[in-house]
Scaffold this motif. Structure first.
Motif, short mmCIF file in Angstrom:
data_model
loop_
_atom_site.label_atom_id
_atom_site.label_comp_id
_atom_site.label_asym_id
_atom_site.label_seq_id
_atom_site.Cartn_x
_atom_site.Cartn_y
_atom_site.Cartn_z
N LYS A 157 36.57 27.75 49.48
CA LYS A 157 37.65 26.78 49.64
C LYS A 157 38.76 27.35 50.52
O LYS A 157 39.30 26.66 51.40
CB LYS A 157 38.20 26.42 48.25
CG LYS A 157 39.07 25.18 48.24
CD LYS A 157 39.44 24.82 46.81
CE LYS A 157 40.48 23.71 46.78
NZ LYS A 157 40.85 23.35 45.40
N LYS A 159 38.45 29.65 52.81
CA LYS A 159 37.96 29.68 54.19
C LYS A 159 38.14 28.33 54.85
O LYS A 159 38.53 28.23 56.01
CB LYS A 159 36.47 30.05 54.18
CG LYS A 159 36.23 31.50 54.59
CD LYS A 159 34.75 31.78 54.71
CE LYS A 159 34.50 33.25 54.39
NZ LYS A 159 33.22 33.49 53.77
N LYS A 160 37.82 27.29 54.09
CA LYS A 160 37.92 25.94 54.61
C LYS A 160 39.37 25.58 54.93
O LYS A 160 39.65 24.92 55.93
CB LYS A 160 37.38 24.95 53.56
CG LYS A 160 36.35 24.00 54.13
CD LYS A 160 35.91 23.10 53.03
CE LYS A 160 34.91 22.08 53.49
NZ LYS A 160 34.39 21.35 52.32
N ASN A 163 40.21 27.57 58.12
CA ASN A 163 39.55 27.04 59.32
C ASN A 163 39.08 25.60 59.10
O ASN A 163 37.93 25.39 58.82
CB ASN A 163 38.32 27.90 59.70
CG ASN A 163 38.65 29.36 59.70
OD1 ASN A 163 39.50 29.81 60.46
ND2 ASN A 163 37.98 30.11 58.82
N PRO A 164 40.00 24.68 59.16
CA PRO A 164 39.59 23.31 58.84
C PRO A 164 38.68 22.69 59.92
O PRO A 164 38.65 23.15 61.03
CB PRO A 164 40.92 22.56 58.75
CG PRO A 164 41.94 23.40 59.40
CD PRO A 164 41.42 24.78 59.53
#
Lengths: 164, 210
Positions: A157, A159-160, A163-164
């Motif tokens: 989550k 990471k997301k 880096n969307p």
């Protein structure tokens, strides 16, 4: 309650107060909220202190009561953090060998962690504090395997968010 | 995760950067009052119990009943009152027992479970009272209407005029709605404001173990 009990509690808490500060840092935005949560945690620790028998370390015990207070008992709802407030948390970052890129990444990471929910924050907090999964699981009341699974999901989550 | 390691490094580095609180200030703090949700739930629960217990006592039909000369109804209502006292005592005992289990030293999930269980005890008690009020309002309305000698004139009037019947039924419905209104306000206050976050966190914790 006796004076002695008060005395020993205050001395131990004073020495271990950084645990509480760290939790406040994660769960509140701004100085007032930090102080407010710190006070509530102190009150809850004091209320639970007569039952503290010393079969665990004072610090271990503090972790549990403080986290429980932050997640469950604390009443203030205004806890989402804005960028401006977030910056104020960073006033103490004074690194001699300043690495701009690294510093930027850390900032983004803090911001990402603030976007997690209360339970996820608790897992991240204990991870940052080098707690093993057994202790994380016991503190939250979940199974050890699931604590691991959840932590991996949180990493995904984060990471997301980064880096969307 | 590389970024998380970086964060950990920074986290540890800043571990001792917090402004330290003195022993004197900690002394002051431990003598202050908690503002935790458990405290608020306790206060609201006591208010609710007082309110509903008294509202049940206020709907007092004794005088009317005495004038009616129907000892069997008086007896039934007397038994109901005793049963009600027993239920109040059982409730207070269960509430106290559950409240005592709330402890910050247990696992987060158990703590949340204990708080919700305590709260549910009060909720059941309120439902019970609400049910009793509705039943007794309707019952006393009809009992009074049928047996009360004072009502004879009203009965005659009603037989002649349907409008009075509608007004009486309207008043009855308004009373019941009023009680529901109070009930709903407490419900919103508790579940909307105080317990919303706790519920969300409890659900999140339970989800992890599915």
């Amino acid at each position: 309650m006796s004076e002695n009990l008060e005395q020993s509690f205050v001395v131990q808490l004073q020495a271990n107060q950084n645990i509480i500060h760290k939790i406040c840092r994660l769960y509140t935005a701004g100085e007032d909220a930090h102080k407010d949560l710190f006070q509530e945690i102190t009150i809850q620790l004091w209320k639970a202190y007569p039952k503290f028998r010393g079969d665990s370390k004072f610090s271990t015990w503090t972790y549990r009561v403080a986290l429980n207070t932050a997640i469950t008992l604390y009443r203030k709802t205004k806890r989402t953090i804005s960028t401006v407030e977030y910056e104020s948390h960073q006033h103490f970052v004074k690194d001699v060998d300043y690495n701009y890129e690294e510093e930027e990444q850390i900032k983004l990471m803090y911001k990402a962690v603030y976007q997690l929910n209360d339970i996820e924050k608790a897992l991240v907090f204990m991870y940052l504090e080098d707690k093993d999964y057994q202790e994380i699981a016991e503190t939250l009341g979940i199974s050890e395997v699931n604590a691991r699974v959840k932590m991996n999901r949180i990493k995904g989550k984060l990471k997301k968010i980064l880096n969307p | 995760m590389k970024e998380l390691d970086l964060l950990k490094k920074d986290w540890k580095k800043n571990e001792n950067s917090f402004e330290q609180i003195s022993e004197k200030d900690i002394y002051k703090m431990i003598h202050k009052k908690s503002s935790s949700i458990v405290r608020w739930i306790l206060i609201i629960s006591i208010l609710e119990v007082l309110l509903w217990t008294f509202s049940n006592l206020f709907i007092n039909t004794d005088d009317v009943l005495k004038r009616m000369n129907h000892p069997e109804i008086v007896l039934i209502l007397e038994y109901l009152t005793y049963i009600n006292y027993i239920i109040v005592l059982i409730f207070i005992f269960v509430f106290y027992k559950n409240y005592r289990t709330i402890s910050t030293t247990v696992a987060t999930k158990s703590l949340m479970g204990a708080i919700l269980k305590t709260r549910k005890t009060v909720q059941y008690y309120v439902w019970y009272n609400l049910g009793m009020i509705i039943v007794s309002t309707i019952l006393s309305f009809f009992v009074g209407f049928v047996y009360n000698p004072d009502m004879a004139f009203l009965r005659e009037k009603l037989a002649a005029n349907g409008k009075t019947m509608l007004v009486s039924a309207g008043i009855l419905i308004l009373i019941i709605l009023g009680f529901f209104g109070i009930f709903w306000c407490f419900y919103r206050l508790l579940y909307g404001t105080l317990l919303r976050r706790l519920y969300a966190n409890y659900k999140e914790l339970k989800k992890i173990d599915i």
